[in-house]
Design a protein around this motif. Structure first.
Motif, PDB file in Angstrom:
ATOM      1  N   ILE A 442       0.811  -1.277   0.078  1.00  0.00           N
ATOM      2  CA  ILE A 442      -0.083   0.553  -0.161  1.00  0.00           C
ATOM      3  C   ILE A 442       1.171   1.200  -0.278  1.00  0.00           C
ATOM      4  N   SER A 443       1.766   1.300   0.590  1.00  0.00           N
ATOM      5  CA  SER A 443       2.569   2.249   0.587  1.00  0.00           C
ATOM      6  C   SER A 443       3.950   2.546  -0.891  1.00  0.00           C
ATOM      7  N   GLU A 444       4.240   1.367  -1.705  1.00  0.00           N
ATOM      8  CA  GLU A 444       4.609   1.143  -2.661  1.00  0.00           C
ATOM      9  C   GLU A 444       3.772   1.455  -3.575  1.00  0.00           C
ATOM     10  N   CYS A 445       2.656   1.080  -3.890  1.00  0.00           N
ATOM     11  CA  CYS A 445       1.867   1.453  -5.022  1.00  0.00           C
ATOM     12  C   CYS A 445       0.536   2.764  -4.986  1.00  0.00           C
ATOM     13  N   SER A 446       1.029   3.273  -4.016  1.00  0.00           N
ATOM     14  CA  SER A 446       0.189   4.489  -4.025  1.00  0.00           C
ATOM     15  C   SER A 446       1.146   5.742  -4.956  1.00  0.00           C
ATOM     16  N   ALA A 447       0.712   6.637  -5.180  1.00  0.00           N
ATOM     17  CA  ALA A 447       1.146   7.909  -5.678  1.00  0.00           C
ATOM     18  C   ALA A 447       1.267   8.964  -5.149  1.00  0.00           C
ATOM     19  N   THR A 448       3.128   9.329  -4.971  1.00  0.00           N
ATOM     20  CA  THR A 448       4.339   9.715  -3.777  1.00  0.00           C
ATOM     21  C   THR A 448       2.629  10.610  -3.315  1.00  0.00           C
ATOM     22  N   ARG A 449       2.150  12.169  -4.225  1.00  0.00           N
ATOM     23  CA  ARG A 449       0.864  12.659  -4.171  1.00  0.00           C
ATOM     24  C   ARG A 449       0.016  13.005  -3.276  1.00  0.00           C
ATOM     25  N   VAL A 450      -0.626  11.392  -3.962  1.00  0.00           N
ATOM     26  CA  VAL A 450      -1.578  11.132  -3.161  1.00  0.00           C
ATOM     27  C   VAL A 450      -1.620   9.851  -2.083  1.00  0.00           C
ATOM     28  N   ARG A 451      -0.018   9.965  -1.083  1.00  0.00           N
ATOM     29  CA  ARG A 451       0.070   8.614  -0.434  1.00  0.00           C
ATOM     30  C   ARG A 451      -1.171   8.619   0.751  1.00  0.00           C
ATOM     31  N   SER A 452      -0.560   9.578   1.645  1.00  0.00           N
ATOM     32  CA  SER A 452      -1.520   9.408   2.894  1.00  0.00           C
ATOM     33  C   SER A 452      -2.996   9.612   2.139  1.00  0.00           C
ATOM     34  N   LYS A 453      -3.478   9.890   1.367  1.00  0.00           N
ATOM     35  CA  LYS A 453      -5.023   9.745   0.836  1.00  0.00           C
ATOM     36  C   LYS A 453      -5.444   8.389   0.455  1.00  0.00           C
ATOM     37  N   SER A 454      -4.450   7.728  -0.088  1.00  0.00           N
ATOM     38  CA  SER A 454      -4.491   6.640  -1.292  1.00  0.00           C
ATOM     39  C   SER A 454      -4.480   5.815  -0.273  1.00  0.00           C
ATOM     40  N   ILE A 455      -3.461   5.786   1.017  1.00  0.00           N
ATOM     41  CA  ILE A 455      -3.452   5.114   2.983  1.00  0.00           C
ATOM     42  C   ILE A 455      -4.695   5.271   3.002  1.00  0.00           C
ATOM     43  N   ALA A 456      -5.482   5.986   3.139  1.00  0.00           N
ATOM     44  CA  ALA A 456      -6.784   6.759   3.740  1.00  0.00           C
ATOM     45  C   ALA A 456      -7.986   6.111   3.686  1.00  0.00           C
ATOM     46  N   VAL A 457      -7.600   5.657   1.938  1.00  0.00           N
ATOM     47  CA  VAL A 457      -8.959   5.213   1.624  1.00  0.00           C
ATOM     48  C   VAL A 457      -8.337   3.838   1.572  1.00  0.00           C
ATOM     49  N   CYS A 458      -7.581   2.814   2.010  1.00  0.00           N
ATOM     50  CA  CYS A 458      -7.301   1.549   1.675  1.00  0.00           C
ATOM     51  C   CYS A 458      -7.710   1.846   3.462  1.00  0.00           C
ATOM     52  N   THR A 459      -7.343   1.836   3.951  1.00  0.00           N
ATOM     53  CA  THR A 459      -7.533   1.621   5.426  1.00  0.00           C
ATOM     54  C   THR A 459      -8.962   1.907   5.870  1.00  0.00           C
ATOM     55  N   ALA A 460      -9.763   2.815   5.143  1.00  0.00           N
ATOM     56  CA  ALA A 460     -11.551   3.163   5.271  1.00  0.00           C
ATOM     57  C   ALA A 460     -12.060   2.190   4.889  1.00  0.00           C
ATOM     58  N   ALA A 461     -11.471   1.151   3.493  1.00  0.00           N
ATOM     59  CA  ALA A 461     -12.333   0.333   3.321  1.00  0.00           C
ATOM     60  C   ALA A 461     -12.531  -0.964   3.710  1.00  0.00           C
ATOM     61  N   GLN A 462     -10.838  -0.921   4.156  1.00  0.00           N
ATOM     62  CA  GLN A 462     -10.594  -2.067   5.115  1.00  0.00           C
ATOM     63  C   GLN A 462     -11.397  -2.001   6.304  1.00  0.00           C
ATOM     64  N   GLY A 463     -11.385  -1.020   7.021  1.00  0.00           N
ATOM     65  CA  GLY A 463     -12.625  -0.840   8.050  1.00  0.00           C
ATOM     66  C   GLY A 463     -13.722  -0.997   8.491  1.00  0.00           C
ATOM     67  N   VAL A 464     -14.106  -0.576   6.505  1.00  0.00           N
ATOM     68  CA  VAL A 464     -15.553  -1.061   6.678  1.00  0.00           C
ATOM     69  C   VAL A 464     -16.306  -2.568   6.099  1.00  0.00           C
ATOM     70  N   LEU A 465     -14.748  -3.014   6.340  1.00  0.00           N
ATOM     71  CA  LEU A 465     -15.120  -4.873   5.997  1.00  0.00           C
ATOM     72  C   LEU A 465     -14.751  -5.593   7.793  1.00  0.00           C
ATOM     73  N   GLY A 466     -14.006  -4.402   8.408  1.00  0.00           N
ATOM     74  CA  GLY A 466     -14.329  -4.992   9.262  1.00  0.00           C
ATOM     75  C   GLY A 466     -15.520  -4.539  10.293  1.00  0.00           C
ATOM     76  N   ILE A 467     -15.747  -3.620  10.343  1.00  0.00           N
ATOM     77  CA  ILE A 467     -17.200  -3.619  11.141  1.00  0.00           C
ATOM     78  C   ILE A 467     -17.957  -4.529  10.717  1.00  0.00           C
ATOM     79  N   ILE A 468     -18.098  -5.165   9.825  1.00  0.00           N
ATOM     80  CA  ILE A 468     -19.130  -6.250   9.046  1.00  0.00           C
ATOM     81  C   ILE A 468     -18.946  -7.434   9.817  1.00  0.00           C
ATOM     82  N   MET A 469     -16.960  -7.939   9.828  1.00  0.00           N
ATOM     83  CA  MET A 469     -16.748  -8.902  10.805  1.00  0.00           C
ATOM     84  C   MET A 469     -17.575  -8.824  12.249  1.00  0.00           C
TER      85      MET A 469
END
Length: 542
Positions: A442-469
């Motif tokens: 997740i750190s290497e695939c995201s572009a450096t200019r949107v790294r914080s937002k890209s990591i935030a997006v995937c963290t949020a998606a993981q969190g939604v699935l986490g809520i379900i689980m």
């Protein structure tokens, strides 16, 4: 009077300006080429020698992840703590015991994943405006304040409020830590320092299980108040050090603060490690040129810095990969960890044995993460991720099949122990592969200019699935609900098969590539299976 022929004409000014620009571009290109060459030539051993400060500060910022993992782990342990069950639960006559109902187990456990969703999405804004350093410090201070609610809670409703508010702040740490680690270290250390985030998760979970195991027999409210209070320990450790944490040089360059970025790069590199004969050395000018040029390249590729930019053009594919690998963690069954003590307890083991097994479960994860650092160097990201998914699938199905075996009338203790043993192996394989490698990808695939937002997006998606689980797992394993026990392995095993197929076709090999090279590979839409060894024209190769 004769005309002054020494005064340059406007045409001469234009020619000189173009000549100077060309000279600047040539110098920048040479510096960039030198920086890329140095990155590829730098070995892991030389990187450790040359960048001890970068390693230390990255590890320091990652402490926040320990706090993030500690909180849900102690809460899951409380569900099997007799005094907590007595003070907050109800008497279950069929089992002749006090238990926390499944709805409340789910509700209390939702604080962390909900925090990951909203906290992660919010974290990117102060990270982009105020930097990684001060965002981290503010989160630590807020965590220290919100622990008071948990510590003084005497009702489930109050505790729920404390978990929800605390989770909002804790969710920020999982965005800050990998982003910071990926921006302060050279390529040779990138995989290890970003995967260290997973080790911090394991450390937090291990400490949480150890603390609840040590206090679970106390016949007073201190059996659960002591674990809550221990969260202040990390706050006391981190806050004084915040004044010395160096800011991310990538963030400083994007802010136009090049001189400060250069000063930070000098702090992160060792001034006491001279180059050995024929060995590597630090060239701050070349490193700064690489950061500046990569930022310029991403602007040329129209890489913006908003959330919408995460889903535009080539960034859509990069966001999909980051989100997919992070969600794979949840789909494979990792949220069972938050309920592992109660799972073992309801699975036929005594309360004390269940606590001991939960500690052993997490200890295998600690060892697995350490071993993964050697495999990341040898196998890379993609191969290790795929191999891990294969192992997890097999182990989950074995657990489920064992649970289908009829228990003898005198008890099926040996079968219960076999299931527990397989889960220990499962956790070892998880933390050997997809656990740590996820944070690298997740750190290497995201572009450096949107790294914080890209990591935030995937963290949020993981969190939604986490809520379900988090909602589903108590209903699956509690004796007053589905009581599925080890048969949940069929559910998670099937989901892991799906993740394995997606990974094979979509996740690329990012090892051994600078951020500029990764930008170009994605821009040229190179298929995932061809990333490794793909030749980029005009870019230095290993």
């Amino acid at each position: 009077m004769a005309a002054d022929t020494t005064k340059p004409s406007p045409e001469d000014d234009i020619v000189n300006e173009k000549r100077n620009q060309g000279r600047d571009v040539a110098v920048a290109s040479a510096a960039l080429a030198d920086a890329i060459r140095r990155e590829h030539e730098l070995t892991f051993r030389d990187a450790v020698r040359l960048y001890p400060a970068a390693i230390g500060w990255s590890a320091f910022v990652s402490i926040g992840v320990i706090m993030l993992a500690f909180d849900p782990q102690i809460l899951g342990g409380f569900f099997a703590t007799p005094r907590f069950e007595q003070d907050f639960g109800y008497f279950y006559e069929l089992g002749n015991e006090y238990i926390i109902s499944a709805p409340w187990q789910s509700g209390l456990s939702l604080g962390n994943p909900i925090g990951q969703v909203f906290g992660a999405l919010f974290a990117s804004y102060p990270m982009d405006h105020f930097g990684r350093k001060w965002t981290f410090g503010a989160c630590v201070a807020l965590t220290g304040c919100l622990v008071f609610i948990q510590f003084f809670s005497r009702a489930l409703t109050t505790l729920l409020v404390g978990e929800l508010l605390g989770g909002l702040v804790l969710g920020c740490y999982v965005v800050i830590a990998p982003a910071y680690a990926s921006e302060v270290c050279p390529m040779a250390l990138r995989g290890h320092l970003t995967s260290y985030v997973n080790l911090c998760f394991v450390i937090g979970q291990l400490l949480g299980s150890g603390v609840t195991a040590a206090t679970e027999n106390l016949d007073s409210r201190w059996s659960y108040s002591i674990p809550f209070a221990l969260q202040w320990f990390w706050v006391v450790i981190i806050l004084p050090g915040m004044f010395f944490v160096p800011e991310s040089p990538w963030w400083l360059v994007r802010q136009g603060r090049t001189a400060e970025a250069e000063a930070v790069l000098r702090r992160l590199a060792s001034s006491k490690a001279p180059a050995q004969a024929g060995g590597a050395s630090v060239d701050i000018t070349a490193t700064l040129a690489a950061i500046t040029e990569t930022d310029r390249l991403e602007q040329a590729l129209e890489a913006g810095s908003t959330y919408m930019d995460c889903f535009r053009g080539i960034n859509l594919r990069r966001t999909e990969i980051a989100t997919g690998v992070y969600c794979t963690q949840v789909l494979s069954g990792i949220y069972m960890i938050n309920f592992i003590t109660v799972f073992f307890s309801h699975g036929g083991l005594s309360t004390k044995t269940a606590f001991d097994m939960s500690i052993g479960f997490l200890a295998t994860g600690f060892v697995g993460t350490i071993v993964s650092w050697f495999l990341i160097l040898r196998w890379g990201r993609r191969t290790l991720f795929l191999a891990g998914l294969v192992g997890l699938t097999v182990l989950m199905f074995l657990v489920a099949i064992l649970d289908c075996v009829p228990r003898p009338a005198n008890g099926g203790n040996s079968l219960d122990w076999a299931e527990a043993g397989l889960l220990l192996v499962w956790n070892f394989v998880y933390d050997l592969s997809i656990g740590p490698v996820c944070f690298v990808i997740i750190s290497e695939c995201s572009a450096t200019r949107v790294r914080s937002k890209s990591i935030a997006v995937c963290t949020a998606a993981q969190g939604v699935l986490g809520i379900i689980m988090t909602v589903a797992i108590p209903y699956l394993i509690n004796p007053d609900q589905a009581n599925a026990r080890g048969k949940v392995g069929f559910f998670f095993g099937g989901l892991t098969v799906f993740c394995l197929a997606w990974t094979y076709f979509r996740v690329p090999e990012t090892a051994g590539r600078t951020y500029e090279e990764l930008d170009l590979l994605f821009d040229q839409r190179v298929p995932a299976r061809q990333f490794k060894g793909y030749q980029l024209d005009g870019v230095a190769e290993e």
